[in-house]
Write a protein that holds these residues in place. Structure first.
Motif, PDB file in Angstrom:
ATOM      1  N   THR A 144       0.811  -1.215   0.000  1.00  0.00           N
ATOM      2  CA  THR A 144       0.000   0.000   0.000  1.00  0.00           C
ATOM      3  C   THR A 144       0.848   1.270   0.000  1.00  0.00           C
ATOM      4  O   THR A 144       0.314   2.370  -0.144  1.00  0.00           O
ATOM      5  N   HIS A 145       2.159   1.135   0.147  1.00  0.00           N
ATOM      6  CA  HIS A 145       3.021   2.307   0.263  1.00  0.00           C
ATOM      7  C   HIS A 145       3.338   2.897  -1.110  1.00  0.00           C
ATOM      8  O   HIS A 145       3.757   2.173  -2.033  1.00  0.00           O
ATOM      9  N   THR A 146       3.155   4.187  -1.237  1.00  0.00           N
ATOM     10  CA  THR A 146       3.488   4.916  -2.459  1.00  0.00           C
ATOM     11  C   THR A 146       4.325   6.137  -2.110  1.00  0.00           C
ATOM     12  O   THR A 146       4.388   6.563  -0.955  1.00  0.00           O
ATOM     13  N   THR A 147       4.931   6.691  -3.135  1.00  0.00           N
ATOM     14  CA  THR A 147       5.550   8.009  -3.012  1.00  0.00           C
ATOM     15  C   THR A 147       4.791   8.965  -3.914  1.00  0.00           C
ATOM     16  O   THR A 147       4.290   8.570  -4.973  1.00  0.00           O
ATOM     17  N   PHE A 148       4.689  10.212  -3.502  1.00  0.00           N
ATOM     18  CA  PHE A 148       4.027  11.238  -4.306  1.00  0.00           C
ATOM     19  C   PHE A 148       5.013  12.375  -4.524  1.00  0.00           C
ATOM     20  O   PHE A 148       5.535  12.945  -3.556  1.00  0.00           O
ATOM     21  N   THR A 149       5.291  12.672  -5.783  1.00  0.00           N
ATOM     22  CA  THR A 149       6.209  13.759  -6.125  1.00  0.00           C
ATOM     23  C   THR A 149       5.614  14.599  -7.239  1.00  0.00           C
ATOM     24  O   THR A 149       4.767  14.125  -8.013  1.00  0.00           O
ATOM     25  N   THR A 150       6.052  15.831  -7.318  1.00  0.00           N
ATOM     26  CA  THR A 150       5.684  16.706  -8.434  1.00  0.00           C
ATOM     27  C   THR A 150       6.961  17.279  -9.022  1.00  0.00           C
ATOM     28  O   THR A 150       7.979  17.436  -8.320  1.00  0.00           O
ATOM     29  N   GLN A 151       6.932  17.575 -10.303  1.00  0.00           N
ATOM     30  CA  GLN A 151       8.082  18.205 -10.944  1.00  0.00           C
ATOM     31  C   GLN A 151       7.648  18.872 -12.236  1.00  0.00           C
ATOM     32  O   GLN A 151       6.686  18.432 -12.869  1.00  0.00           O
ATOM     33  N   PRO A 152       8.334  19.933 -12.659  1.00  0.00           N
ATOM     34  CA  PRO A 152       8.051  20.545 -13.948  1.00  0.00           C
ATOM     35  C   PRO A 152       8.674  19.712 -15.067  1.00  0.00           C
ATOM     36  O   PRO A 152       9.776  19.178 -14.923  1.00  0.00           O
TER      37      PRO A 152
ATOM     38  N   THR B 257      11.449  16.057 -21.807  1.00  0.00           N
ATOM     39  CA  THR B 257      11.719  15.310 -20.579  1.00  0.00           C
ATOM     40  C   THR B 257      11.549  13.805 -20.808  1.00  0.00           C
ATOM     41  O   THR B 257      10.653  13.371 -21.541  1.00  0.00           O
ATOM     42  N   VAL B 258      12.408  13.035 -20.175  1.00  0.00           N
ATOM     43  CA  VAL B 258      12.240  11.582 -20.111  1.00  0.00           C
ATOM     44  C   VAL B 258      12.170  11.197 -18.635  1.00  0.00           C
ATOM     45  O   VAL B 258      13.147  11.361 -17.895  1.00  0.00           O
ATOM     46  N   LEU B 259      11.000  10.729 -18.204  1.00  0.00           N
ATOM     47  CA  LEU B 259      10.851  10.281 -16.816  1.00  0.00           C
ATOM     48  C   LEU B 259      11.411   8.871 -16.676  1.00  0.00           C
ATOM     49  O   LEU B 259      11.249   8.029 -17.574  1.00  0.00           O
ATOM     50  N   GLU B 260      12.049   8.599 -15.566  1.00  0.00           N
ATOM     51  CA  GLU B 260      12.578   7.265 -15.281  1.00  0.00           C
ATOM     52  C   GLU B 260      12.090   6.849 -13.902  1.00  0.00           C
ATOM     53  O   GLU B 260      12.416   7.485 -12.896  1.00  0.00           O
ATOM     54  N   LEU B 261      11.277   5.796 -13.863  1.00  0.00           N
ATOM     55  CA  LEU B 261      10.620   5.397 -12.628  1.00  0.00           C
ATOM     56  C   LEU B 261      10.819   3.912 -12.381  1.00  0.00           C
ATOM     57  O   LEU B 261      10.728   3.091 -13.304  1.00  0.00           O
TER      58      LEU B 261
ATOM     59  N   ILE C  62       0.438   8.796 -13.305  1.00  0.00           N
ATOM     60  CA  ILE C  62       0.944  10.156 -13.472  1.00  0.00           C
ATOM     61  C   ILE C  62      -0.133  11.037 -14.078  1.00  0.00           C
ATOM     62  O   ILE C  62      -0.811  10.649 -15.033  1.00  0.00           O
ATOM     63  N   TRP C  63      -0.253  12.226 -13.541  1.00  0.00           N
ATOM     64  CA  TRP C  63      -1.122  13.269 -14.108  1.00  0.00           C
ATOM     65  C   TRP C  63      -0.223  14.412 -14.555  1.00  0.00           C
ATOM     66  O   TRP C  63       0.555  14.953 -13.775  1.00  0.00           O
ATOM     67  N   LEU C  64      -0.337  14.783 -15.828  1.00  0.00           N
ATOM     68  CA  LEU C  64       0.418  15.896 -16.391  1.00  0.00           C
ATOM     69  C   LEU C  64      -0.559  16.969 -16.845  1.00  0.00           C
ATOM     70  O   LEU C  64      -1.442  16.690 -17.671  1.00  0.00           O
ATOM     71  N   HIS C  65      -0.413  18.174 -16.323  1.00  0.00           N
ATOM     72  CA  HIS C  65      -1.314  19.253 -16.716  1.00  0.00           C
ATOM     73  C   HIS C  65      -0.499  20.520 -16.968  1.00  0.00           C
ATOM     74  O   HIS C  65       0.578  20.713 -16.365  1.00  0.00           O
ATOM     75  N   PRO C  66      -0.959  21.376 -17.870  1.00  0.00           N
ATOM     76  CA  PRO C  66      -0.204  22.588 -18.184  1.00  0.00           C
ATOM     77  C   PRO C  66       0.093  23.396 -16.931  1.00  0.00           C
ATOM     78  O   PRO C  66      -0.768  23.560 -16.056  1.00  0.00           O
ATOM     79  N   ALA C  67       1.325  23.873 -16.839  1.00  0.00           N
ATOM     80  CA  ALA C  67       1.712  24.682 -15.687  1.00  0.00           C
ATOM     81  C   ALA C  67       0.943  25.988 -15.703  1.00  0.00           C
ATOM     82  O   ALA C  67       0.773  26.619 -16.749  1.00  0.00           O
ATOM     83  N   SER C  68       0.471  26.394 -14.552  1.00  0.00           N
ATOM     84  CA  SER C  68      -0.323  27.619 -14.467  1.00  0.00           C
ATOM     85  C   SER C  68       0.582  28.835 -14.498  1.00  0.00           C
ATOM     86  O   SER C  68       1.766  28.765 -14.192  1.00  0.00           O
TER      87      SER C  68
END
Length: 664
Positions: A631-639, A644-648, A658-664
């Motif tokens: 049940t353990h997760t990590t939650f992070t945010t980044q621009p 970009t290439v995410l590595e998880l 992952i949720w990606l939304h336009p930066a305000s």
């Protein structure tokens, strides 16, 4: 339905002026290519006992299928196909874009080159082969025109087979007969290793090494029987089997001519993810018969059945009663869900036990423990609409009275269960149900169902169906594993949406798993479970666990945010039984779901599909200890941006959402 069309239809005699996309093979018979030239199908005839009409399919000039037979066998008549000669050929092209209210994409391009070849034998019996070549596959069907030799026909079987050019790696779903719910694990077998007594359900995924990935299925099943496969006589072949009629088991289809088989669909790609992205099945069905689709809406729903009459810290006894159902309505309202699904037990029936589903319930009346007028009032007050479950026999008996009544009540849709057949009569029943439901503004979710065939294009109120071994199996077994989950997108989901019912928050690894009816567990990590809402397509998406299980869980925010229908889909990576990463767009936002089997792995996710500008990512990933504390997760945010290439990292049975939304 609003539809933007750009249609180019040109009917030309090939022998006069063949377009560049068409040619003739060495026997003077037709060949059709996809608009991009990658996929082609050609016809030829062969003499002799094993002769007749054959076809060949190629991808980038390499053969997927060698000479494979086409034809039909009718009761009391010689086979239709052997000894036939071509009499005429016509070619056409189409390029059309249309909108759909719910799906993996909001607009669909229907772009193909087509051929229609007419054949006749020495007895003047006629047969037409119609072919379409898309950039992502081939479709063909046989048509028997009205003619003196064929007025009222009784079809025993098709002669169609699929002869792979190599010993393909296949992923069969084996069923124990023609009355099946399609609920089982997928296997991995060489095509040469399939047993002749195995009955294989569709879709049927195969990898022809060095050539292509291909998915065999069917589309637009109307007045016909469902199709299966068995091992063919040739070493690398499978052959068509049709579900027999209930009243005449030696016959598959009985009807008057003209007769058209469903489209036999060969989805083709250089990667299995290209098949997942395809909309071929929709394109091969007629346009919508529902003029106004504004009432057909995707949504997430709470569900009272999964947890087995369990709730914590409540003042009522959980069960099929008004208080429990109000509790779930409250949960939907607080979570922003559109729906609440009331499962078995609400309708008036003389059941000996709560699990006696086969009793024909009167679905125009409700059980005394369920105050339906109060629930309808309460749900409306909370801005939540209700779905109702019913056994198919109850729908069959009462739908003429029940569907108008449900419309009067304001019911959103009906989940219909336990058909477990796809013979000609049941196929017709499905169509009758969705047509009548559309007349009364009811959406439909078929459970205990056969695989989708694209009927939801013609009747968009058919929003989803089961035909899958889903999360419910964890109540009594350990069968819906991460391996199963990584296989479904490449197999069952090729045919259309699947009501798998995700949402388990009692996540655990293999060592800690216990099958139980109350508070069932979910095999795999919490991040894996969240990712299923992106990986698996269903416009009616269940949130299966009991409400209190989500209380105070930050991970629940992702489920509330993720949409149930989409504008665009990209499969970024994956192989069946191993892993998959899917990106889906809704408006300007993108969501990515990645899952792995029992092997830990690192996934690299290039974001080159993003639009211009900066985006913010919200990432729910496996915690370092998630392999033991699922049940353990990590939650992070980044621009991020499109470079970009995410590595998880994913642990055993893990994933990320992952949720990606336009930066305000």
């Amino acid at each position: 339905m609003f539809r933007t069309r750009l249609i180019l239809l040109s009917l030309l005699l090939l022998l006069v002026s063949p377009p560049s996309a068409y040619s003739q093979n060495e026997a003077g018979l037709p060949r059709v290519e996809s608009p991009n030239g990658a996929v082609s199908m050609m016809l030829l005839t062969r003499p002799g006992a094993n002769g007749g009409i054959h076809y060949i399919v190629e991808f980038h000039g390499k053969r997927i299928f060698d000479e494979s037979m086409l034809g039909l066998k009718f009761d009391g008549l010689p086979p239709l196909g052997p000894g036939m000669k071509q009499t005429s050929v016509k070619a056409s092209q189409a390029d059309e874009t249309y909108n759909i209210p719910l799906g993996k994409t909001s607009t669909v391009r229907d772009h193909y080159n087509a051929l229609r070849a007419d054949f006749e034998d020495e007895s003047s019996r006629k047969l037409t082969i119609e072919m379409r070549a898309y950039d992502d596959g081939i479709a063909f069907r046989m048509l028997v025109p009205d003619q003196p030799a064929f007025k009222h026909v009784r079809l025993e079987r098709e002669l169609t087979d699929f002869l792979f050019s190599k010993d393909a790696i296949t992923y069969p779903l084996l069923v124990d007969g023609y009355q099946s719910s399609y609920e089982d694990e997928y296997q991995m077998r060489q095509v040469s290793g399939l047993h002749k007594d195995w009955l294989v359900a569709l879709p049927f995924l195969a990898n022809v090494p060095g050539v292509a990935w291909v998915g065999i299925t069917e589309a637009d099943i109307e007045n016909y029987a469902g199709m299966y496969l068995r091992k063919g006589e040739e070493r690398f072949a499978v052959r068509t089997q049709l579900a027999p009629r209930i009243d005449h088991p030696s016959i598959a289809v009985e009807t008057d001519t003209p007769l058209a088989t469903p489209w036999r669909v060969l989805m083709v790609g250089d990667e299995p993810g290209r098949l997942v992205e395809s909309n071929m099945i929709l394109n091969l069905n007629p346009p919508s018969k529902v003029a106004d689709t504004s009432w057909i809406k995707a949504g997430k729903t709470s569900w009272d059945w999964w947890s087995g009459d369990y709730a914590s810290n409540v003042s009522f006894k959980p069960g099929m009663n008004t208080a429990t159902l109000k509790h779930y309505i409250d949960f939907s309202a607080a979570s922003g869900f559109s729906y609440m699904l009331i499962d078995a037990g609400w309708a008036l029936a003389n059941r000996k036990s709560p699990d006696d589903y086969a009793v024909v319930a009167d679905i125009t009346k409700f059980d005394p423990a369920v105050d339906m007028p109060e629930l309808l009032r309460y749900a409306k007050e909370k801005n939540v609409k209700l779905w109702l479950w019913s056994h198919w026999t109850s729908v069959d008996k009462y739908m003429d009275q029940a569907f108008p009544l449900f419309e009067q009540w304001g019911i959103a849709g009906v989940k219909i269960d336990f058909m477990n057949r796809d013979d000609q009569q049941m196929v017709a029943w499905y169509r009758h149900v969705v047509d009548l439901a559309a007349q009364h503004h009811l959406m439909i979710d078929f459970h205990g169902a056969f695989k989708p065939d694209g009927l939801r294009r013609t009747y968009p109120n058919l929003v989803t169906r089961e035909a899958v071994m889903g999360k419910e199996y964890l109540k009594w077994s350990a069968r819906t594993t991460p391996v199963h989950n990584t296989t479904l997108p490449f197999t069952r989901m090729l045919a259309g949406p699947l009501d798998y019912t995700p949402g388990a928050f009692g996540n655990t690894n293999r060592e800690g798993f216990v099958a139980r009816n109350e508070q069932p567990m979910g095999l795999g990590t919490r991040a894996h479970e969240l990712a299923l809402y992106v990986v698996l397509e269903s416009p009616l998406q269940m949130v299966s666990d009991f409400p209190e299980h989500y209380t105070g869980q930050h991970d629940f925010d992702f489920i509330k945010q993720v949409p149930p229908t989409w504008d665009e889909v990209r499969v970024l990576d994956g192989r069946p039984m191993k892993n998959i990463s899917v990106a889906r767009r809704s408006g300007k936002d993108w969501f990515i779901g990645s899952i792995t089997n029992w092997d830990a792995r690192t996934v690299r996710l290039p974001l080159d599909f993003l639009g211009e500008g900066k985006y913010t990512t919200e990432i729910y990933a496996d915690a370092p200890d998630a392999s033991t504390n699922a049940t353990h997760t990590t939650f992070t945010t980044q621009p991020v941006d499109k470079s970009t290439v995410l590595e998880l990292k994913m642990v055993s049975g893990g994933g990320n959402a992952i949720w990606l939304h336009p930066a305000s």
